[in-house]
Design a protein around this motif. Structure first.
Motif, PDB file in Angstrom:
ATOM      1  N   TYR A 110       0.848  -1.190   0.000  1.00 27.76           N
ATOM      2  CA  TYR A 110       0.000   0.000   0.000  1.00 27.76           C
ATOM      3  C   TYR A 110       0.886   1.243   0.000  1.00 27.76           C
ATOM      4  O   TYR A 110       1.916   1.280   0.690  1.00 27.76           O
ATOM      5  CB  TYR A 110      -0.926   0.025   1.231  1.00 27.76           C
ATOM      6  N   THR A 111       0.478   2.248  -0.773  1.00 23.36           N
ATOM      7  CA  THR A 111       1.237   3.486  -0.860  1.00 23.36           C
ATOM      8  C   THR A 111       0.598   4.576  -0.006  1.00 23.36           C
ATOM      9  O   THR A 111      -0.523   4.430   0.503  1.00 23.36           O
ATOM     10  CB  THR A 111       1.316   3.963  -2.319  1.00 23.36           C
ATOM     11  N   GLU A 112       1.314   5.673   0.133  1.00 20.50           N
ATOM     12  CA  GLU A 112       0.807   6.821   0.880  1.00 20.50           C
ATOM     13  C   GLU A 112      -0.458   7.365   0.204  1.00 20.50           C
ATOM     14  O   GLU A 112      -0.643   7.202  -1.012  1.00 20.50           O
ATOM     15  CB  GLU A 112       1.878   7.917   0.947  1.00 20.50           C
ATOM     16  N   PRO A 113      -1.340   8.035   0.971  1.00 22.26           N
ATOM     17  CA  PRO A 113      -2.607   8.487   0.398  1.00 22.26           C
ATOM     18  C   PRO A 113      -2.478   9.523  -0.702  1.00 22.26           C
ATOM     19  O   PRO A 113      -3.366   9.650  -1.549  1.00 22.26           O
ATOM     20  CB  PRO A 113      -3.362   9.055   1.610  1.00 22.26           C
ATOM     21  N   ASP A 114      -1.387  10.285  -0.714  1.00 24.75           N
ATOM     22  CA  ASP A 114      -1.265  11.356  -1.707  1.00 24.75           C
ATOM     23  C   ASP A 114       0.017  11.266  -2.524  1.00 24.75           C
ATOM     24  O   ASP A 114       0.455  12.250  -3.111  1.00 24.75           O
ATOM     25  CB  ASP A 114      -1.364  12.718  -1.027  1.00 24.75           C
ATOM     26  N   SER A 115       0.644  10.074  -2.541  1.00 33.22           N
ATOM     27  CA  SER A 115       1.839   9.901  -3.364  1.00 33.22           C
ATOM     28  C   SER A 115       2.036   8.409  -3.636  1.00 33.22           C
ATOM     29  O   SER A 115       1.312   7.563  -3.105  1.00 33.22           O
ATOM     30  CB  SER A 115       3.080  10.466  -2.659  1.00 33.22           C
ATOM     31  N   ASP A 116       3.020   8.100  -4.458  1.00 37.28           N
ATOM     32  CA  ASP A 116       3.338   6.709  -4.756  1.00 37.28           C
ATOM     33  C   ASP A 116       4.396   6.144  -3.818  1.00 37.28           C
ATOM     34  O   ASP A 116       4.900   5.037  -4.036  1.00 37.28           O
ATOM     35  CB  ASP A 116       3.834   6.581  -6.208  1.00 37.28           C
ATOM     36  N   GLU A 117       4.722   6.893  -2.772  1.00 39.70           N
ATOM     37  CA  GLU A 117       5.680   6.400  -1.786  1.00 39.70           C
ATOM     38  C   GLU A 117       5.095   5.202  -1.038  1.00 39.70           C
ATOM     39  O   GLU A 117       3.925   5.204  -0.651  1.00 39.70           O
ATOM     40  CB  GLU A 117       6.033   7.500  -0.780  1.00 39.70           C
ATOM     41  N   LEU A 118       5.911   4.174  -0.832  1.00 38.57           N
ATOM     42  CA  LEU A 118       5.445   2.974  -0.154  1.00 38.57           C
ATOM     43  C   LEU A 118       5.130   3.276   1.305  1.00 38.57           C
ATOM     44  O   LEU A 118       5.934   3.886   2.015  1.00 38.57           O
ATOM     45  CB  LEU A 118       6.498   1.869  -0.249  1.00 38.57           C
ATOM     46  N   ARG A 119       3.951   2.853   1.748  1.00 34.99           N
ATOM     47  CA  ARG A 119       3.483   3.086   3.117  1.00 34.99           C
ATOM     48  C   ARG A 119       3.570   1.812   3.962  1.00 34.99           C
ATOM     49  O   ARG A 119       4.030   1.837   5.101  1.00 34.99           O
ATOM     50  CB  ARG A 119       2.035   3.599   3.078  1.00 34.99           C
ATOM     51  N   THR A 120       3.113   0.685   3.389  1.00 33.18           N
ATOM     52  CA  THR A 120       3.014  -0.560   4.153  1.00 33.18           C
ATOM     53  C   THR A 120       3.275  -1.764   3.264  1.00 33.18           C
ATOM     54  O   THR A 120       2.816  -1.816   2.118  1.00 33.18           O
ATOM     55  CB  THR A 120       1.613  -0.708   4.782  1.00 33.18           C
ATOM     56  N   ILE A 121       4.000  -2.739   3.813  1.00 31.72           N
ATOM     57  CA  ILE A 121       4.123  -4.072   3.220  1.00 31.72           C
ATOM     58  C   ILE A 121       3.418  -5.040   4.169  1.00 31.72           C
ATOM     59  O   ILE A 121       3.840  -5.207   5.314  1.00 31.72           O
ATOM     60  CB  ILE A 121       5.594  -4.497   3.058  1.00 31.72           C
ATOM     61  N   PHE A 122       2.351  -5.648   3.701  1.00 29.82           N
ATOM     62  CA  PHE A 122       1.630  -6.626   4.516  1.00 29.82           C
ATOM     63  C   PHE A 122       2.154  -8.041   4.268  1.00 29.82           C
ATOM     64  O   PHE A 122       2.670  -8.352   3.194  1.00 29.82           O
ATOM     65  CB  PHE A 122       0.127  -6.584   4.211  1.00 29.82           C
ATOM     66  N   LYS A 123       2.014  -8.865   5.290  1.00 29.92           N
ATOM     67  CA  LYS A 123       2.329 -10.299   5.261  1.00 29.92           C
ATOM     68  C   LYS A 123       3.758 -10.580   4.800  1.00 29.92           C
ATOM     69  O   LYS A 123       3.997 -11.503   4.012  1.00 29.92           O
ATOM     70  CB  LYS A 123       1.327 -11.048   4.377  1.00 29.92           C
ATOM     71  N   PRO A 124       4.751  -9.844   5.295  1.00 27.25           N
ATOM     72  CA  PRO A 124       6.124 -10.079   4.836  1.00 27.25           C
ATOM     73  C   PRO A 124       6.657 -11.458   5.201  1.00 27.25           C
ATOM     74  O   PRO A 124       7.540 -11.986   4.520  1.00 27.25           O
ATOM     75  CB  PRO A 124       6.918  -8.967   5.537  1.00 27.25           C
ATOM     76  N   PHE A 125       6.110 -12.065   6.261  1.00 30.52           N
ATOM     77  CA  PHE A 125       6.592 -13.383   6.678  1.00 30.52           C
ATOM     78  C   PHE A 125       6.320 -14.456   5.625  1.00 30.52           C
ATOM     79  O   PHE A 125       6.999 -15.484   5.587  1.00 30.52           O
ATOM     80  CB  PHE A 125       5.947 -13.794   8.014  1.00 30.52           C
ATOM     81  N   ALA A 126       5.337 -14.212   4.764  1.00 31.91           N
ATOM     82  CA  ALA A 126       5.016 -15.201   3.729  1.00 31.91           C
ATOM     83  C   ALA A 126       6.039 -15.201   2.604  1.00 31.91           C
ATOM     84  O   ALA A 126       6.103 -16.149   1.815  1.00 31.91           O
ATOM     85  CB  ALA A 126       3.621 -14.930   3.160  1.00 31.91           C
ATOM     86  N   TYR A 127       6.848 -14.155   2.522  1.00 33.62           N
ATOM     87  CA  TYR A 127       7.805 -14.002   1.431  1.00 33.62           C
ATOM     88  C   TYR A 127       9.251 -13.945   1.927  1.00 33.62           C
ATOM     89  O   TYR A 127      10.158 -13.698   1.139  1.00 33.62           O
ATOM     90  CB  TYR A 127       7.481 -12.727   0.640  1.00 33.62           C
ATOM     91  N   SER A 128       9.438 -14.191   3.221  1.00 34.61           N
ATOM     92  CA  SER A 128      10.783 -14.109   3.792  1.00 34.61           C
ATOM     93  C   SER A 128      10.939 -15.155   4.886  1.00 34.61           C
ATOM     94  O   SER A 128      10.231 -15.111   5.911  1.00 34.61           O
ATOM     95  CB  SER A 128      11.029 -12.714   4.381  1.00 34.61           C
ATOM     96  N   ASP A 129      11.858 -16.069   4.690  1.00 31.68           N
ATOM     97  CA  ASP A 129      12.129 -17.075   5.710  1.00 31.68           C
ATOM     98  C   ASP A 129      12.657 -16.420   6.981  1.00 31.68           C
ATOM     99  O   ASP A 129      12.314 -16.821   8.092  1.00 31.68           O
ATOM    100  CB  ASP A 129      13.123 -18.111   5.182  1.00 31.68           C
ATOM    101  N   LEU A 130      13.486 -15.392   6.834  1.00 37.54           N
ATOM    102  CA  LEU A 130      14.041 -14.723   8.006  1.00 37.54           C
ATOM    103  C   LEU A 130      12.938 -14.082   8.848  1.00 37.54           C
ATOM    104  O   LEU A 130      12.904 -14.234  10.073  1.00 37.54           O
ATOM    105  CB  LEU A 130      15.055 -13.660   7.581  1.00 37.54           C
ATOM    106  N   ILE A 131      12.016 -13.353   8.197  1.00 36.21           N
ATOM    107  CA  ILE A 131      10.941 -12.695   8.942  1.00 36.21           C
ATOM    108  C   ILE A 131       9.999 -13.716   9.544  1.00 36.21           C
ATOM    109  O   ILE A 131       9.532 -13.563  10.682  1.00 36.21           O
ATOM    110  CB  ILE A 131      10.198 -11.692   8.036  1.00 36.21           C
ATOM    111  N   ASP A 132       9.735 -14.800   8.834  1.00 39.48           N
ATOM    112  CA  ASP A 132       8.909 -15.873   9.380  1.00 39.48           C
ATOM    113  C   ASP A 132       9.541 -16.431  10.652  1.00 39.48           C
ATOM    114  O   ASP A 132       8.873 -16.604  11.682  1.00 39.48           O
ATOM    115  CB  ASP A 132       8.730 -16.977   8.339  1.00 39.48           C
TER     116      ASP A 132
END
Length: 305
Positions: free
Chosen positions: A83-105
């Motif tokens: 998800y990006t910021e409400p008024d720009s394309d800057e990244l705001r949130t990455i959800f469910k990172p544990f599903a894509y990273s063994d380290l975070i899991d």
């Protein structure tokens, strides 16, 4: 489960109310025989304030996690979990990172975290939600006052207040780069908010929350006796906060970003039922359908093959 009573109605009757919490804050006691457990003093602080800050607790995890998250930003480009910021394309949130990273899991199951979570919840837990919150320098926008539980109850069907959020500061969180503000003790009250939940409300609310945001009159009542505390600290600081703690954060107007890695642990005895909004459940990255109890891992690093 169909027919589960709604003990915490919100967004249903056109008026806003404050009512006493019906559930405990801490479900377990001191466990000195369990490694990495909280002391009774820590548990009492969490019960009273609704949050606990462990300064500079895991500094060795900051660099590898930041490196991993930088990789995810590239690898997950275009994914619905971003998800990006409400008024720009800057990244705001990455959800469910544990599903894509063994380290975070594996990090989500570190006993330095999980043993404390089990202690607070008095049960095994599963990872209901995870996210990386990124507040870019100058462009990171605010999060209004809200209780996470109010949304999780209405939109995800979490029946009781038996969940805890744990987050690691990946950068220094200062008074100037949009730190988390909390109202100590506010978790002992439930704010039932006005409004009606529309379909796929999350697509708007995750960029700029409108529903589940208490009115100024409600906030005045909560602030009268409790005031505001800012949660600041060095990268590597670990924070626990109760699911019903009233919190928010201002814009980041500084020249340094503020980022955190967040895990929401829900008791296996508090699994979601049909959302109390009457709408379909939110996507998997907001309410994880895998509700198996988490098993602690002693090593965060995969063994060499």
């Amino acid at each position: 489960m169909e027919g589960t009573p709604d003990l915490y109605p919100s967004r249903v009757n056109g008026k806003e109310t404050l009512s006493p919490r019906l559930d405990p804050v801490v479900y377990g006691g001191a466990q000195p025989e369990v490694p990495h457990s909280l002391s009774q003093r820590d548990l009492d602080t969490f019960d009273r304030q609704g949050f606990l800050v462990m300064n500079d607790y895991m500094p060795e995890m900051v660099a590898p996690l930041k490196c991993e998250i930088a990789r995810l930003r590239d690898d997950m480009a275009g994914y619905e979990e971003l998800y990006t910021e409400p008024d720009s394309d800057e990244l705001r949130t990455i959800f469910k990172p544990f599903a894509y990273s063994d380290l975070i899991d594996r990090f989500s199951r570190d006993p330095r975290i999980l043993n404390k979570v089990r202690q607070i919840l008095g049960s095994d837990a599963y990872l209901m939600q995870s996210r990386v919150n990124i507040k870019p320098a100058f462009k990171g926008k605010s999060f209004p006052w809200h209780s996470d539980f109010e949304t999780w109850h209405v939109e995800d069907g979490m029946p009781r207040m038996r969940a805890v959020t744990v987050w690691l500061m990946l950068t220094d969180n200062t008074e100037h780069n949009g730190p988390l503000y909390v109202i100590p003790g506010s978790h002992h009250h439930y704010a039932s908010c006005e409004g009606n939940t529309g379909e796929k409300n999350y697509q708007q609310s995750l960029k700029k929350q409108m529903l589940g945001v208490p009115k100024p009159e409600t906030m005045e009542a909560l602030l009268e006796d409790n005031g505001i505390a800012s949660v600041t600290g060095q990268a590597g600081t670990l924070v626990f906060h109760d699911c019903n703690l009233m919190h928010g954060s201002p814009d980041n107007i500084a020249n340094d970003p503020r980022s955190i890695l967040m895990f929401v642990y829900n008791s296996v005895e508090n699994k979601p039922v049909t959302p109390f909004s009457g709408l379909p459940p939110r996507p998997h990255y907001l309410s994880n359908p895998d509700q198996r109890p988490l098993q602690a891992v002693e090593s965060l690093w995969p063994l060499a093959s």
